[in-house]
Design a protein around this motif. Sequence first.
Motif, PDB file in Angstrom:
ATOM      1  N   SER B 149      26.088  -9.375-103.871  1.00 53.19           N
ATOM      2  CA  SER B 149      26.187 -10.633-103.135  1.00 53.19           C
ATOM      3  C   SER B 149      26.631 -10.418-101.695  1.00 53.19           C
ATOM      4  N   THR B 150      27.372  -9.334-101.460  1.00 59.23           N
ATOM      5  CA  THR B 150      27.789  -9.045-100.089  1.00 59.23           C
ATOM      6  C   THR B 150      26.962  -7.922 -99.480  1.00 59.23           C
ATOM      7  N   LEU B 199      18.973 -13.583-102.254  1.00 56.80           N
ATOM      8  CA  LEU B 199      20.253 -13.736-102.976  1.00 56.80           C
ATOM      9  C   LEU B 199      21.214 -12.590-102.641  1.00 56.80           C
ATOM     10  N   ILE B 200      20.649 -11.392-102.439  1.00 57.12           N
ATOM     11  CA  ILE B 200      21.509 -10.278-102.040  1.00 57.12           C
ATOM     12  C   ILE B 200      22.021 -10.579-100.624  1.00 57.12           C
ATOM     13  N   VAL B 208      24.284 -17.649-108.450  1.00 59.26           N
ATOM     14  CA  VAL B 208      25.187 -16.651-109.038  1.00 59.26           C
ATOM     15  C   VAL B 208      24.361 -15.526-109.636  1.00 59.26           C
ATOM     16  N   ILE B 209      24.524 -14.327-109.130  1.00 57.60           N
ATOM     17  CA  ILE B 209      23.870 -13.169-109.724  1.00 57.60           C
ATOM     18  C   ILE B 209      24.547 -12.870-111.061  1.00 57.60           C
ATOM     19  N   ALA B 426      28.693  -5.512 -89.997  1.00 57.57           N
ATOM     20  CA  ALA B 426      27.722  -4.491 -90.398  1.00 57.57           C
ATOM     21  C   ALA B 426      27.619  -4.400 -91.907  1.00 57.57           C
ATOM     22  N   GLU B 427      28.772  -4.431 -92.598  1.00 53.79           N
ATOM     23  CA  GLU B 427      28.686  -4.263 -94.050  1.00 53.79           C
ATOM     24  C   GLU B 427      29.586  -5.185 -94.854  1.00 53.79           C
ATOM     25  N   HIS B 428      30.532  -5.871 -94.237  1.00 54.95           N
ATOM     26  CA  HIS B 428      31.457  -6.693 -95.033  1.00 54.95           C
ATOM     27  C   HIS B 428      30.940  -8.100 -95.304  1.00 54.95           C
ATOM     28  N   GLY B 429      30.012  -8.572 -94.467  1.00 53.53           N
ATOM     29  CA  GLY B 429      29.503  -9.931 -94.655  1.00 53.53           C
ATOM     30  C   GLY B 429      30.207 -10.945 -93.762  1.00 53.53           C
TER      31      GLY B 429
END
Lengths: 473, 473
Positions: B149-150, B199-200, B208-209, B426-429
């Motif tokens: 999700s993040t 969704l990703i 919700v995954i 970059a990667e945390h969202g």
Amino acid sequence: MRLNPVDPAFVDRLRAVLPDPAFRETSPAYLEEPRGRWRGQAGVVVAPGSTEEVAGVIKQAFEARVPVVPYGGGTGLVGGQIAPDGPAPVLLSLERMTRVRGVYPEENVMVVEAGAILSDIHDVAEETGHLFPLSIAAKGSARIGGILSTNAGGVNVLRYGNARDLCLGLEAVLPDGQIWHGLMRLRKDNTGYDLRNLLIGAEGTLGVITAATLKVVQRPAQEGTALMSVPGPAAALRLLAMARTQMGDGVSAFELIHRQGLNFLAETVPDIRQPFENPTEWTVLIDLGLPRGMTPDDALETLFGEAMEAGLVSDGLIAQSQAQRQAFWDVREHIPVANKRIGAISSHDISVPLGMIAEFIEAGRSVIAGIGDFRINCFGHLGDGNLHYNVFPQSGKTREDHVDQRDRIKCAVHDLVHRMGGSVSAEHGIGRLKVDDLERYGDPAKLSAMRAIKAALDPAGIMNPGAVLRILD
Amino acid sequence: MRLNPVDPAFVDRLRAVLPDPAFRETSPAYLEEPRGRWRGQAGVVVAPGSTEEVAGVIKQAFEARVPVVPYGGGTGLVGGQIAPDGPAPVLLSLERMTRVRGVYPEENVMVVEAGAILSDIHDVAEETGHLFPLSIAAKGSARIGGILSTNAGGVNVLRYGNARDLCLGLEAVLPDGQIWHGLMRLRKDNTGYDLRNLLIGAEGTLGVITAATLKVVQRPAQEGTALMSVPGPAAALRLLAMARTQMGDGVSAFELIHRQGLNFLAETVPDIRQPFENPTEWTVLIDLGLPRGMTPDDALETLFGEAMEAGLVSDGLIAQSQAQRQAFWDVREHIPVANKRIGAISSHDISVPLGMIAEFIEAGRSVIAGIGDFRINCFGHLGDGNLHYNVFPQSGKTREDHVDQRDRIKCAVHDLVHRMGGSVSAEHGIGRLKVDDLERYGDPAKLSAMRAIKAALDPAGIMNPGAVLRILD
């Protein structure tokens, strides 16, 4: 939502936002597609010279509720580039937007406009010792905007991924005429929803891609190619796993070839030299791109030796020169040409889970035999689970003799694929050819989410109507 | 759209669709987040045991217009798992859905439920000689649903990509309670819009995954690790290019370490052995995963020799044992621990185009110096252009002494990143921490498309409201 055809008043509106050179003759090429299933129509053909001009066209079309069909190289195999019915659309060709906007060799990146032709992109990458690894048969005419819009695949997906995996950023005009400036050159960017991947593969139904940031790779120091005779698809997959253990990610392509394809080649393209005098039923083509620390010949010999011991191969040829590498590849690349000359009754671009391939091929045989007496040519990108599964008439008959069986064959193959958890469009997309299949085999929740997204981003329904999703009244 | 808080009547409705074990104590852990910026609230905490139960919860929430906050391992760094205000939500934990649904070693695939913990997934992959290459500091508690999700990253993105690149399919419950059955095991599937990638990275705001098909890779036959002193980030990038020429895709990780981080380590985690007695300003950690045909020691020695000649390195250590490899990695992995103990005034998870890294680091230094007298620890995933750029007080001061400068520092760093075509996450969202940043730096057309997609898929606005996108009245 009712759409309006292009009429003289609308063309006048376009003249207000486009210069004269942007207006093209409606030549037949714009209205044809390679499979010859449809003939398109166009109220006007325009080829904007800039992103702003594309935005101008879309804004006018949005206001006037006129359909727009984006047009790349016209090489798509599922009719996504063709409007056979409905109100006459604007055919929007990207052919005048072919600039390379930037090359960043130290970043392994280049930025190109959507109209750039794939083989030109290959050449630009080559100039700095790089490789843009996406390669498809239509590389001489396919344009990158169309390639991204259909998420094209090809022979190097195994190692480098499909179009989606080779794109870092997009510039696009959204269906309301807004320009999305998303040409990032970043490997990582987690700021919000993945609009890039939504537009990639949307086949022009959610906007027009006008430029893209592409990943290139350092060209491998050494390349090598071999053909190996294998007992069957399952052994071929074990051979691939063995190759990867020995060479890591150095395996660039791993293509499955059936003897039927070689026979078709001999029959219709006899100038292509056949490497094996008496080929076994199944052959694989292995292509390596290795770093400086490894030698392709040694690697292929080691692989062949071990595979022989394990019973995974019975014969093999390692290319001894660049010319021979090309000769091996010529065999693989001319199989679609031979197929076309023989004339398939029904062609299928399918994928199944890797573990199901052998079972699929077996089951496919009996399913087809249950319908009639046909020849099957099954070949393709084995490591991706992506097979081109084409059904042909027996010698002496033609596809026209079997027109009435065509749908039955297609359904039987697609039903089988679906039962095995596979996809009825592995790399060609949905276009107009597979709208029914998507409804039949697609997940209902996904389909309803797709419809909601389409309605949200393109409320007027002007973008490539009828492609991917059926027009609902 | 007005949302309603969880009330006793709503809990009764949940009791109709969930068994008793699904109802959890609202323990403090659910309401905290690692940065300590927010304290969450929850009207009820539920942990469904199946996808159908998740769908039941979402359907009830959809009908009652009650917000839902999906909860994985709670390790996110941007507050996506926390609802600090608004109507008290259902906190929906995936902790009871941890099953491995299938392992397909011959396909390099596994299917796991969203609650599976990352290190457990590593173990399952290991059992068949495979590697699930995504690795982050929080691997012992982060759950794969939250990781997807993040779109989490980590140290192996360079070679294997981020979470997005390691996922072949999803099962998810959409905001209206429909279940999307998308657990394909296919490498190629071009049937419709890319709902998976939408969704990703959507941080629970679009559904919700509940399960995922993951790619694993054959574990490289041999591994090796080295630390090398480099003159600076630009030289480090040239070293990476040299390594790739020599070893192809064998470079698994390439991490930049600044001496500031080593000093923090010495100060706060003194039991971590420092490999260099007098480290130079910049060090890189290189990790290799090589096929059978290459030897890591030889490869690293060749690299070091050539790099020395080219002036790209001044010192180096090649790990001589598995224990030493781990010791080198311990240094890198404990830098965030040391940072936490020192206490950053402002931390930034940024990326810039690779060619801009050296310039960014230089410019960043003067921008920060213009604000005050601080210590900077800049480290991270150099080959991805992803740096963790953290600003600390001088020795003897604490972060509390600089609270008033925090926003100014953050803005200065993010402005600089944005000017250089970079990303402020970059990667945390985005979570709740960077909603303002997304509005400030995000492309307006992309933002409006995101809002349209959110409204289309989640018309009631129940899914993780306030994360990623601001709630508009």
